[in-house]
Design a protein around this motif. Structure first.
Motif, PDB file in Angstrom:
ATOM      1  N   SER A  92      46.986  40.772  47.048  1.00 14.74           N
ATOM      2  CA  SER A  92      46.669  42.266  46.861  1.00 14.74           C
ATOM      3  C   SER A  92      46.905  42.926  48.191  1.00 14.74           C
ATOM      4  O   SER A  92      46.853  42.165  49.308  1.00 14.74           O
ATOM      5  CB  SER A  92      45.232  42.782  46.334  1.00 14.74           C
ATOM      6  OG  SER A  92      44.403  42.204  47.318  1.00 14.74           O
ATOM      7  N   ASN A 144      45.076  51.446  44.700  1.00 15.89           N
ATOM      8  CA  ASN A 144      45.048  50.023  44.934  1.00 15.89           C
ATOM      9  C   ASN A 144      45.896  49.328  44.033  1.00 15.89           C
ATOM     10  O   ASN A 144      46.722  49.980  43.179  1.00 15.89           O
ATOM     11  CB  ASN A 144      43.614  49.226  44.530  1.00 15.89           C
ATOM     12  CG  ASN A 144      43.340  48.125  45.244  1.00 15.89           C
ATOM     13  OD1 ASN A 144      44.063  47.568  45.772  1.00 15.89           O
ATOM     14  ND2 ASN A 144      41.752  47.658  44.990  1.00 15.89           N
ATOM     15  N   TYR A 158      33.181  46.360  36.429  1.00 16.57           N
ATOM     16  CA  TYR A 158      34.569  46.404  37.099  1.00 16.57           C
ATOM     17  C   TYR A 158      34.240  47.505  37.845  1.00 16.57           C
ATOM     18  O   TYR A 158      34.501  48.852  37.378  1.00 16.57           O
ATOM     19  CB  TYR A 158      35.660  46.294  36.105  1.00 16.57           C
ATOM     20  CG  TYR A 158      35.689  45.243  35.208  1.00 16.57           C
ATOM     21  CD1 TYR A 158      36.622  43.969  35.756  1.00 16.57           C
ATOM     22  CD2 TYR A 158      35.168  45.091  33.934  1.00 16.57           C
ATOM     23  CE1 TYR A 158      36.663  43.006  34.913  1.00 16.57           C
ATOM     24  CE2 TYR A 158      35.288  44.136  33.242  1.00 16.57           C
ATOM     25  CZ  TYR A 158      36.040  43.116  33.596  1.00 16.57           C
ATOM     26  OH  TYR A 158      36.104  41.881  32.716  1.00 16.57           O
ATOM     27  N   GLY A 170      47.929  44.962  43.083  1.00 19.75           N
ATOM     28  CA  GLY A 170      47.660  43.526  42.947  1.00 19.75           C
ATOM     29  C   GLY A 170      48.780  43.024  42.282  1.00 19.75           C
ATOM     30  O   GLY A 170      49.518  43.746  41.136  1.00 19.75           O
ATOM     31  N   ASP A 211      33.205  42.552  39.092  1.00 20.27           N
ATOM     32  CA  ASP A 211      34.454  42.338  39.692  1.00 20.27           C
ATOM     33  C   ASP A 211      35.153  43.492  40.047  1.00 20.27           C
ATOM     34  O   ASP A 211      34.705  44.869  39.650  1.00 20.27           O
ATOM     35  CB  ASP A 211      35.327  41.461  38.725  1.00 20.27           C
ATOM     36  CG  ASP A 211      35.964  40.491  39.219  1.00 20.27           C
ATOM     37  OD1 ASP A 211      36.606  40.597  40.309  1.00 20.27           O
ATOM     38  OD2 ASP A 211      36.191  39.254  38.904  1.00 20.27           O
ATOM     39  N   HIS A 212      36.142  43.365  40.767  1.00 16.57           N
ATOM     40  CA  HIS A 212      37.098  44.773  41.358  1.00 16.57           C
ATOM     41  C   HIS A 212      37.712  45.240  40.218  1.00 16.57           C
ATOM     42  O   HIS A 212      38.156  44.703  39.085  1.00 16.57           O
ATOM     43  CB  HIS A 212      37.615  44.517  42.540  1.00 16.57           C
ATOM     44  CG  HIS A 212      38.780  43.332  42.248  1.00 16.57           C
ATOM     45  ND1 HIS A 212      39.897  43.649  41.948  1.00 16.57           N
ATOM     46  CD2 HIS A 212      38.615  42.067  42.540  1.00 16.57           C
ATOM     47  CE1 HIS A 212      40.570  42.350  42.026  1.00 16.57           C
ATOM     48  NE2 HIS A 212      39.655  41.434  42.203  1.00 16.57           N
ATOM     49  N   GLN A 236      29.845  42.966  45.803  1.00 15.04           N
ATOM     50  CA  GLN A 236      29.967  42.827  44.690  1.00 15.04           C
ATOM     51  C   GLN A 236      28.207  42.384  44.399  1.00 15.04           C
ATOM     52  O   GLN A 236      27.662  42.853  43.330  1.00 15.04           O
ATOM     53  CB  GLN A 236      30.401  41.426  43.973  1.00 15.04           C
ATOM     54  CG  GLN A 236      32.009  41.693  44.004  1.00 15.04           C
ATOM     55  CD  GLN A 236      32.649  40.467  43.827  1.00 15.04           C
ATOM     56  OE1 GLN A 236      32.144  39.503  43.651  1.00 15.04           O
ATOM     57  NE2 GLN A 236      33.959  40.572  43.613  1.00 15.04           N
ATOM     58  N   SER A 295      43.310  47.835  50.917  1.00 11.01           N
ATOM     59  CA  SER A 295      42.869  49.132  50.367  1.00 11.01           C
ATOM     60  C   SER A 295      41.907  49.858  51.012  1.00 11.01           C
ATOM     61  O   SER A 295      40.497  49.580  50.751  1.00 11.01           O
ATOM     62  CB  SER A 295      42.358  49.112  48.949  1.00 11.01           C
ATOM     63  OG  SER A 295      42.151  50.155  48.055  1.00 11.01           O
ATOM     64  N   CYS A 313      34.621  46.902  44.895  1.00 11.59           N
ATOM     65  CA  CYS A 313      33.717  45.569  44.606  1.00 11.59           C
ATOM     66  C   CYS A 313      34.818  44.483  44.714  1.00 11.59           C
ATOM     67  O   CYS A 313      35.009  43.422  44.067  1.00 11.59           O
ATOM     68  CB  CYS A 313      33.377  45.546  43.234  1.00 11.59           C
ATOM     69  SG  CYS A 313      32.116  46.913  42.690  1.00 11.59           S
ATOM     70  N   THR A 314      35.290  44.241  46.085  1.00 10.13           N
ATOM     71  CA  THR A 314      36.230  43.310  46.307  1.00 10.13           C
ATOM     72  C   THR A 314      35.532  42.071  47.088  1.00 10.13           C
ATOM     73  O   THR A 314      35.885  41.155  46.903  1.00 10.13           O
ATOM     74  CB  THR A 314      37.626  44.132  47.116  1.00 10.13           C
ATOM     75  OG1 THR A 314      37.043  44.742  48.115  1.00 10.13           O
ATOM     76  CG2 THR A 314      38.338  44.841  46.209  1.00 10.13           C
ATOM     77  N   SER A 315      34.733  42.539  47.923  1.00  6.67           N
ATOM     78  CA  SER A 315      34.090  41.714  48.831  1.00  6.67           C
ATOM     79  C   SER A 315      32.783  41.083  48.056  1.00  6.67           C
ATOM     80  O   SER A 315      32.165  41.834  47.305  1.00  6.67           O
ATOM     81  CB  SER A 315      33.712  42.224  50.338  1.00  6.67           C
ATOM     82  OG  SER A 315      32.487  43.174  50.088  1.00  6.67           O
TER      83      SER A 315
END
Length: 280
Positions: A130, A118, A63, A120, A92-93, A73, A133, A67-69
Motif C-alpha cells: 500500500s 488510500n 473496518y 492498495g 481492520d483498515h 486498531q 496515506s 485503522c492501519t497501525s
C-alpha cells in the motif's frame, strides 16, 4: 448476532446479521482514531441504534479509516468493547474492506476516494502493498478534503470564476473568516473541506470545477496507482462517494493515463455483508 461496520471520517455504515441470516442496517457518524481519542469514539458509539443491541451482539467486524497501525486498531477495539464487553471485536483498515468488496478473490488494485484517499495492491486474499496515506494535511490526493481544500484556497485568493464564487457565497454565505474558523478552530476540518465537493460536483459542467476534480484524480493516480508494479495490467477498483458521484471524470482520467478502471461503488458494506454472511 454479528455487527459489521464500514467507517470513514464522515460516516459509518452498519449492518446487523442475525443468526437466521436476516440483515438490518443503520448509519452513524464516522470514526477515525487519527483524529479522535478513545474517549471521543466511545461518546460517538453511544448512539441509540448501537445501544439497543448491547445485549445481543457477540461479534463485531469493524473496518475503518485510520485503522492501519496496531495502536489505532487497539484504540478502536477498546472503544467498541466498552459498549459490547462480551463481544469478540475484529478491527481492520478500510482498504481491506474495499478490496474484499470490489475485487473479491481476484487480484487487483483497490482504491478509496471519499473524504480522504488510500490505495492498495491486492493479491486476491490480502493487501500486499500500500502507498502512504498521511491524511488531509500531507496527502489525501483525489479525496474530498483535497479537492475541497484547493477550492477554498481559490476562493480565498479569488482564483475562481466570478460566477462560481458568487454562487458559492449565495449557497453557503461563505467568507474568508468563516473558512479560517472552520479549518483552524473547529473539529474535523477534513470533513468541512470535503463538504464543498457536493457543490463542486453539482457544478462540474463548469470547466473550473471539472478541472478541480480531474486534477485531484490525476494526482491520486500519480501518487498511488502508478506506483504499483504492473498497474497497467491490473483492474483498478474504487470505493467512495467522491469516486462514485464523479465516475465520469474518474474514468476519463483513467482513459487518458491508459489505466483500466473496473468497478466504482459508493460503499463496500453490501459486499462485506455477503462476505460475512457466508461465515455464519
Amino acid at each position: 448476532m454479528i455487527l459489521i461496520a464500514d467507517s470513514g471520517s464522515s460516516k459509518t455504515d452498519w449492518r446487523v446479521i442475525q443468526k437466521n441470516g436476516a440483515v438490518s442496517q443503520f448509519r452513524t457518524i464516522g470514526f477515525n482514531p487519527y483524529y479522535q481519542t478513545k474517549k471521543d469514539m466511545i461518546a460517538g458509539l453511544n448512539s441509540p441504534p448501537l445501544l439497543e443491541l448491547r445485549e445481543q451482539v457477540n461479534e463485531v467486524h469493524f473496518y475503518g479509516a485510520g485503522c492501519t497501525s496496531q495502536s489505532n486498531q487497539e484504540s478502536v477495539r477498546q472503544a467498541i468493547n466498552s459498549l459490547y464487553p462480551a463481544a469478540r471485536v475484529f478491527v481492520d483498515h478500510d482498504l481491506l474492506a474495499s478490496a474484499r468488496a470490489t475485487c473479491g478473490h481476484e487480484p487487483g488494485i483497490a482504491c478509496i476516494l471519499g473524504t480522504g484517499s488510500n490505495s492498495g495492491d491486492y493479491d486476491g486474499e490480502n493487501i500486499t502493498m500500500s502507498r502512504p496515506s498521511p491524511g488531509y494535511l500531507l496527502g489525501d490526493e483525489g479525496g474530498g478534503s483535497y479537492i475541497g481544500k484547493h477550492f477554498l484556497q481559490d476562493f480565498i485568493y479569488d482564483d475562481m470564476p466570478a460566477s462560481i464564487r458568487e454562487e458559492c457565497i449565495k449557497t453557503y454565505n461563505l467568507s474568508i473568516f468563516e473558512i479560517q474558523d472552520n479549518v483552524y478552530k473547529k473539529p474535523f476540518p477534513n470533513r468541512y473541506m470535503a463538504g464543498f465537493c457536493t457543490f463542486i460536483t453539482q457544478h462540474k459542467s463548469d470547466p473550473y470545477c471539472y478541472r478541480l476534480i480531474y486534477d485531484g484524480f490525476k494526482d491520486f493516480f500519480y501518487r498511488h496507482v502508478m506506483r504499483y508494479e504492473g498497474y497497467q495490467e491490473k483492474p483498478v477498483n474504487f470505493v467512495g462517494s467522491i469516486a462514485y458521484y464523479n465516475h465520469d471524470v474518474l474514468r476519463k482520467v483513467g482513459e487518458d493515463l491508459q489505466i483500466q478502471i473496473k468497478t466504482i461503488i459508493e460503499t463496500p458494506i453490501a459486499g462485506l455483508t455477503l462476505y460475512h454472511q457466508k461465515k455464519i
